[in-house]
Design an enzyme around this catalytic site. Structure first.
Site, PDB file in Angstrom:
ATOM      1  N   ASN A 111      47.847  35.203  34.704  1.00 30.03           N
ATOM      2  CA  ASN A 111      47.882  36.695  34.329  1.00 30.03           C
ATOM      3  C   ASN A 111      48.331  37.390  35.370  1.00 30.03           C
ATOM      4  OD1 ASN A 111      46.261  38.197  32.803  1.00 30.03           O
ATOM      5  ND2 ASN A 111      44.199  38.122  34.035  1.00 30.03           N
ATOM      6  N   THR A 112      48.535  38.558  34.524  1.00 33.72           N
ATOM      7  CA  THR A 112      49.347  39.593  35.191  1.00 33.72           C
ATOM      8  C   THR A 112      47.809  40.663  35.208  1.00 33.72           C
ATOM      9  OG1 THR A 112      50.665  40.999  35.756  1.00 33.72           O
ATOM     10  CG2 THR A 112      50.599  40.110  33.700  1.00 33.72           C
ATOM     11  N   HIS A 113      47.674  41.132  36.816  1.00 34.47           N
ATOM     12  CA  HIS A 113      46.407  42.322  36.955  1.00 34.47           C
ATOM     13  C   HIS A 113      46.707  43.809  37.006  1.00 34.47           C
ATOM     14  CE1 HIS A 113      43.003  43.741  36.767  1.00 34.47           C
ATOM     15  NE2 HIS A 113      42.708  44.307  37.841  1.00 34.47           N
ATOM     16  N   ASP A 145      41.391  30.621  37.439  1.00 34.27           N
ATOM     17  CA  ASP A 145      40.376  30.040  37.511  1.00 34.27           C
ATOM     18  C   ASP A 145      38.869  30.555  36.755  1.00 34.27           C
ATOM     19  OD1 ASP A 145      39.677  31.688  38.589  1.00 34.27           O
ATOM     20  OD2 ASP A 145      39.237  30.798  41.108  1.00 34.27           O
ATOM     21  N   ASP A 149      39.047  36.750  37.052  1.00 40.10           N
ATOM     22  CA  ASP A 149      39.921  37.595  38.219  1.00 40.10           C
ATOM     23  C   ASP A 149      40.234  37.600  40.051  1.00 40.10           C
ATOM     24  OD1 ASP A 149      41.441  39.189  36.546  1.00 40.10           O
ATOM     25  OD2 ASP A 149      40.509  40.620  37.031  1.00 40.10           O
TER      26      ASP A 149
HETATM   27  C1  GAR Z   1      48.939  45.065  31.671  1.00 40.73           C
HETATM   28  O1  GAR Z   1      49.407  46.258  33.226  1.00 40.73           O
HETATM   29  C2  GAR Z   1      48.337  44.032  32.621  1.00 40.73           C
HETATM   30  O2  GAR Z   1      48.091  43.862  33.859  1.00 40.73           O
HETATM   31  C3  GAR Z   1      47.282  44.838  32.848  1.00 40.73           C
HETATM   32  O3  GAR Z   1      46.947  45.241  30.880  1.00 40.73           O
HETATM   33  C4  GAR Z   1      48.678  45.306  30.856  1.00 40.73           C
HETATM   34  C5  GAR Z   1      48.890  45.261  29.924  1.00 40.73           C
HETATM   35  O4  GAR Z   1      50.432  46.179  29.150  1.00 40.73           O
HETATM   36  N1  GAR Z   1      45.880  43.107  32.113  1.00 40.73           N
HETATM   37  C6  GAR Z   1      44.992  43.553  32.448  1.00 40.73           C
HETATM   38  O5  GAR Z   1      44.238  44.713  32.792  1.00 40.73           O
HETATM   39  C7  GAR Z   1      43.948  42.049  32.363  1.00 40.73           C
HETATM   40  N2  GAR Z   1      42.717  42.545  32.997  1.00 40.73           N
HETATM   41  P1  GAR Z   1      51.369  45.555  28.820  1.00 40.73           P
HETATM   42  O6  GAR Z   1      50.381  44.859  26.963  1.00 40.73           O
HETATM   43  O7  GAR Z   1      52.030  46.763  27.966  1.00 40.73           O
HETATM   44  O8  GAR Z   1      51.962  43.958  28.858  1.00 40.73           O
END
Ligand code: GAR
Length: 205
Positions: A111-113, A145, A149
């Site tokens: 996951n990217t945060h 996990d 986060d």
């Molecule tokens: C991203 O910045 C990602 O890290 C975040 O949503 C955005 C999606 O952007 N995710 C979270 O906040 C998860 N907790 P996108 O739809 O343009 O890729």
């Protein structure tokens, strides 16, 4: 013969700019991965439209269409499984994975945060960092996990907070760095493999 590209299933809930960055990178065979499906928890989002324009199969599983959260979680796991992924990428997917999903994809669900974890977990990473007044924030790619986060960190990138930042300007600047980090790291995971050893993630075989 070139090695078979790693199979990515990407999960989205919104704009899908991180997904787009992966789709663009996968157009180069040397990248070593292909997006084989895109899943979402809602209809009508730009993330799904991006997949459709790229000719990538999509699926949608809305929580409200299932009798329980567990049922939904199993359904998402089944839909992802049908595409036989090597790696599942949550790219702005605003739902927590449940036990059934993690049982099947634990260790290969990332996951990217939009914050430097363990600071500012949750739904509003950019806003919470700005409100706290940190001068440096960024983005974190981690192996999911069963916490919020809390998983082992694969990669991070730092982004300075400017005096005149709003949540929107800060999040947009984070997303520029985040997309580059995501593309770079997923490519390396696909080409070189990875190993999760407690809290440490090592790229390479
Ligand atoms: C991203 O910045 C990602 O890290 C975040 O949503 C955005 C999606 O952007 N995710 C979270 O906040 C998860 N907790 P996108 O739809 O343009 O890729």
């Amino acid at each position: 013969m070139a090695p078979t590209p790693a199979r990515l299933v990407v999960l989205v809930s919104g704009a899908g700019t991180n997904l787009q960055a992966l789709l663009d990178a996968c157009a180069d065979p040397a990248y070593g991965a292909q997006v084989v499906a895109v899943g979402a928890d809602r209809d009508g989002i730009e993330g799904l439209a991006r997949a459709e324009r790229a000719g990538v199969p999509t699926f949608v599983a809305r929580v409200k269409d299932y009798t329980s959260r567990e049922h939904w979680d199993r359904a998402v796991a089944d839909k992802v499984d049908a595409f036989d992924p090597d790696l599942v990428v949550s790219a702005g997917f605003m739902k927590l994975a449940g036990a059934a999903f993690l049982e099947r994809f634990g260790g290969r669900y990332i996951n990217t945060h939009p914050a430097l974890l363990p600071s500012f977990p949750g739904m509003h990473g950019a806003r919470d960092a700005l409100e706290h007044g940190v001068r440096i924030t960024g983005a974190t790619l981690f192996v999911v996990d069963d916490g919020v986060d809390t998983g082992a960190i694969v990669a991070q990138v730092a982004v300075p907070v400017e005096d005149d930042d709003t949540v929107e300007t800060l999040h947009e600047r984070i997303k520029v760095a985040e997309r580059a980090m995501l593309v770079d790291t997923v490519g390396r995971m696909a080409r070189e493999g990875w190993k999760v050893d407690g809290r440490r993630v090592r790229l390479g075989r």
